[in-house]
Motif scaffolding. Sequence first.
Motif, PDB file in Angstrom:
ATOM      1  N   SER A  25       0.841  -1.201   0.000  1.00  0.00           N
ATOM      2  CA  SER A  25       0.000   0.000   0.000  1.00  0.00           C
ATOM      3  C   SER A  25       0.872   1.246   0.000  1.00  0.00           C
ATOM      4  CB  SER A  25      -0.894   0.018   1.247  1.00  0.00           C
ATOM      5  OG  SER A  25      -1.673  -1.151   1.329  1.00  0.00           O
ATOM      6  N   GLU A  26       0.337   2.298  -0.596  1.00  0.00           N
ATOM      7  CA  GLU A  26       1.030   3.577  -0.657  1.00  0.00           C
ATOM      8  C   GLU A  26       0.781   4.374   0.630  1.00  0.00           C
ATOM      9  OE1 GLU A  26       3.115   4.269  -3.095  1.00  0.00           O
ATOM     10  OE2 GLU A  26       2.576   2.403  -4.116  1.00  0.00           O
ATOM     11  N   THR A  27       1.572   5.416   0.832  1.00  0.00           N
ATOM     12  CA  THR A  27       1.403   6.300   1.981  1.00  0.00           C
ATOM     13  C   THR A  27      -0.030   6.827   2.011  1.00  0.00           C
ATOM     14  OG1 THR A  27       3.729   6.942   1.906  1.00  0.00           O
ATOM     15  CG2 THR A  27       2.230   8.429   3.076  1.00  0.00           C
ATOM     16  N   GLY A  28      -0.642   6.809   3.178  1.00  0.00           N
ATOM     17  CA  GLY A  28      -1.996   7.318   3.351  1.00  0.00           C
ATOM     18  C   GLY A  28      -3.090   6.297   3.159  1.00  0.00           C
ATOM     19  N   VAL A  29      -2.756   5.097   2.693  1.00  0.00           N
ATOM     20  CA  VAL A  29      -3.769   4.053   2.531  1.00  0.00           C
ATOM     21  C   VAL A  29      -4.073   3.444   3.895  1.00  0.00           C
ATOM     22  CG1 VAL A  29      -4.250   1.765   1.567  1.00  0.00           C
ATOM     23  CG2 VAL A  29      -3.204   3.536   0.138  1.00  0.00           C
ATOM     24  N   LEU A  30      -5.369   3.351   4.203  1.00  0.00           N
ATOM     25  CA  LEU A  30      -5.836   2.752   5.450  1.00  0.00           C
ATOM     26  C   LEU A  30      -6.657   1.516   5.107  1.00  0.00           C
ATOM     27  CD1 LEU A  30      -7.172   4.597   8.528  1.00  0.00           C
ATOM     28  CD2 LEU A  30      -8.318   2.552   7.738  1.00  0.00           C
ATOM     29  N   ARG A  31      -6.337   0.413   5.742  1.00  0.00           N
ATOM     30  CA  ARG A  31      -7.056  -0.847   5.550  1.00  0.00           C
ATOM     31  C   ARG A  31      -7.605  -1.281   6.901  1.00  0.00           C
ATOM     32  NH1 ARG A  31      -5.732  -3.196   0.517  1.00  0.00           N
ATOM     33  NH2 ARG A  31      -3.938  -2.229  -0.489  1.00  0.00           N
ATOM     34  N   VAL A  82      -6.777   7.189   2.404  1.00  0.00           N
ATOM     35  CA  VAL A  82      -7.383   6.548   1.240  1.00  0.00           C
ATOM     36  C   VAL A  82      -7.946   5.213   1.734  1.00  0.00           C
ATOM     37  CG1 VAL A  82      -6.960   5.576  -1.041  1.00  0.00           C
ATOM     38  CG2 VAL A  82      -5.709   7.619  -0.290  1.00  0.00           C
ATOM     39  N   VAL A  83      -9.276   5.026   1.585  1.00  0.00           N
ATOM     40  CA  VAL A  83      -9.915   3.792   2.045  1.00  0.00           C
ATOM     41  C   VAL A  83     -10.724   3.177   0.907  1.00  0.00           C
ATOM     42  CG1 VAL A  83     -10.030   4.513   4.481  1.00  0.00           C
ATOM     43  CG2 VAL A  83     -11.946   4.990   2.960  1.00  0.00           C
ATOM     44  N   HIS A 100     -16.320   0.444  10.953  1.00  0.00           N
ATOM     45  CA  HIS A 100     -15.870   1.701  10.364  1.00  0.00           C
ATOM     46  C   HIS A 100     -14.567   2.168  11.007  1.00  0.00           C
ATOM     47  CE1 HIS A 100     -15.827   5.797   8.818  1.00  0.00           C
ATOM     48  NE2 HIS A 100     -16.600   5.313   7.850  1.00  0.00           N
ATOM     49  N   TRP A 101     -13.610   2.471  10.171  1.00  0.00           N
ATOM     50  CA  TRP A 101     -12.265   2.832  10.620  1.00  0.00           C
ATOM     51  C   TRP A 101     -12.257   4.082  11.498  1.00  0.00           C
ATOM     52  CZ3 TRP A 101     -10.084   7.530   9.400  1.00  0.00           C
ATOM     53  CH2 TRP A 101     -10.737   8.274   8.412  1.00  0.00           C
ATOM     54  N   ASN A 102     -13.233   4.962  11.302  1.00  0.00           N
ATOM     55  CA  ASN A 102     -13.265   6.229  12.028  1.00  0.00           C
ATOM     56  C   ASN A 102     -14.488   6.332  12.932  1.00  0.00           C
ATOM     57  OD1 ASN A 102     -12.025   8.633  12.672  1.00  0.00           O
ATOM     58  ND2 ASN A 102     -12.994   9.784  11.030  1.00  0.00           N
ATOM     59  N   ALA A 139     -15.149   2.324   3.711  1.00  0.00           N
ATOM     60  CA  ALA A 139     -15.845   3.603   3.887  1.00  0.00           C
ATOM     61  C   ALA A 139     -17.308   3.399   4.262  1.00  0.00           C
ATOM     62  CB  ALA A 139     -15.734   4.440   2.622  1.00  0.00           C
ATOM     63  N   ALA A 140     -17.910   2.315   3.785  1.00  0.00           N
ATOM     64  CA  ALA A 140     -19.334   2.055   4.031  1.00  0.00           C
ATOM     65  C   ALA A 140     -19.576   1.184   5.262  1.00  0.00           C
ATOM     66  CB  ALA A 140     -19.949   1.377   2.803  1.00  0.00           C
ATOM     67  N   ALA A 141     -18.528   0.800   5.973  1.00  0.00           N
ATOM     68  CA  ALA A 141     -18.678  -0.101   7.125  1.00  0.00           C
ATOM     69  C   ALA A 141     -19.477   0.556   8.246  1.00  0.00           C
ATOM     70  CB  ALA A 141     -17.303  -0.510   7.641  1.00  0.00           C
ATOM     71  N   PRO A 142     -20.213  -0.238   9.022  1.00  0.00           N
ATOM     72  CA  PRO A 142     -20.993   0.317  10.129  1.00  0.00           C
ATOM     73  C   PRO A 142     -20.123   0.640  11.343  1.00  0.00           C
ATOM     74  CG  PRO A 142     -21.219  -2.060  10.090  1.00  0.00           C
ATOM     75  CD  PRO A 142     -20.409  -1.679   8.875  1.00  0.00           C
ATOM     76  N   ARG A 143     -20.667   1.468  12.205  1.00  0.00           N
ATOM     77  CA  ARG A 143     -20.054   1.697  13.503  1.00  0.00           C
ATOM     78  C   ARG A 143     -20.226   0.433  14.331  1.00  0.00           C
ATOM     79  NH1 ARG A 143     -22.381   7.603  15.224  1.00  0.00           N
ATOM     80  NH2 ARG A 143     -21.373   7.028  17.173  1.00  0.00           N
ATOM     81  N   LEU A 144     -19.384   0.250  15.323  1.00  0.00           N
ATOM     82  CA  LEU A 144     -19.459  -0.944  16.173  1.00  0.00           C
ATOM     83  C   LEU A 144     -20.823  -1.065  16.836  1.00  0.00           C
ATOM     84  CD1 LEU A 144     -18.129  -3.434  17.410  1.00  0.00           C
ATOM     85  CD2 LEU A 144     -17.093  -1.928  19.140  1.00  0.00           C
ATOM     86  N   ARG A 145     -21.390   0.050  17.295  1.00  0.00           N
ATOM     87  CA  ARG A 145     -22.696   0.015  17.974  1.00  0.00           C
ATOM     88  C   ARG A 145     -23.825  -0.454  17.061  1.00  0.00           C
ATOM     89  NH1 ARG A 145     -24.810   6.158  18.882  1.00  0.00           N
ATOM     90  NH2 ARG A 145     -22.916   6.350  20.091  1.00  0.00           N
ATOM     91  N   ASP A 146     -23.632  -0.354  15.743  1.00  0.00           N
ATOM     92  CA  ASP A 146     -24.671  -0.727  14.787  1.00  0.00           C
ATOM     93  C   ASP A 146     -24.543  -2.162  14.272  1.00  0.00           C
ATOM     94  OD1 ASP A 146     -25.809   1.808  14.997  1.00  0.00           O
ATOM     95  OD2 ASP A 146     -24.487   2.612  13.432  1.00  0.00           O
TER      96      ASP A 146
END
Length: 186
Positions: free
Chosen positions: A52-58, A160-161, A144-146, A166-173
């Motif tokens: 992955s390049e700089t800034g890529v979040l997995r 970069v996701v 969700h990562w954030n 990007a579409a993942a749910p929050r943990l509470r959901d």
Amino acid sequence: MNVETTALPGVLRIQTDIYEDDRGGFMETFHADRYAEMGIDVTFVQDNVSRSETGVLRGLHLQHPHPQGKLVYVLSGTVYDVVVDVRPNSDTFGEWIGTTLQAWSHQLFVPEGFAHGFVVTDGPATFAYKCTDVYAPEAELTIHWNDPDLGIDWPVDDPVVSEKDAAAPRLRDVDRDRLPRVRSIV
């Protein structure tokens, strides 16, 4: 080799032994007997590598059922690695740890039942990991990562996701039946 415990039960940070001379270097990335002595007495069945390049979040990824324990490390570049306890019956549910992993340095052992993700802070980064179970798409789960409830302090402002992340749910959901549990010993 030196092993450090973390604030999350079973998550271990491992300083590997590196042998270097004027020709280059050597690092043993896994030895079943030595790792079992450190408390990592698991069978790994699949190895993966991503670049992955700089800034890529997995992330944040896990599987349930078919949970995967992971031994993660960086072959080139630098990443900020995050582990989140997503087991609802755990005393550390919703807590996370983050640590920097550089090439030819530390490893992180992520036990089954934890979500995992990373962001590349100095890339490109080649990220390798051993898994205790094979990839099972039907068991895949992404948080969700954030997620603001988790409050992960990622060291990048605009990562970069993937569309999936990007579409993942929050943990509470996430339906609690979809999440792993702490295994009781009886």
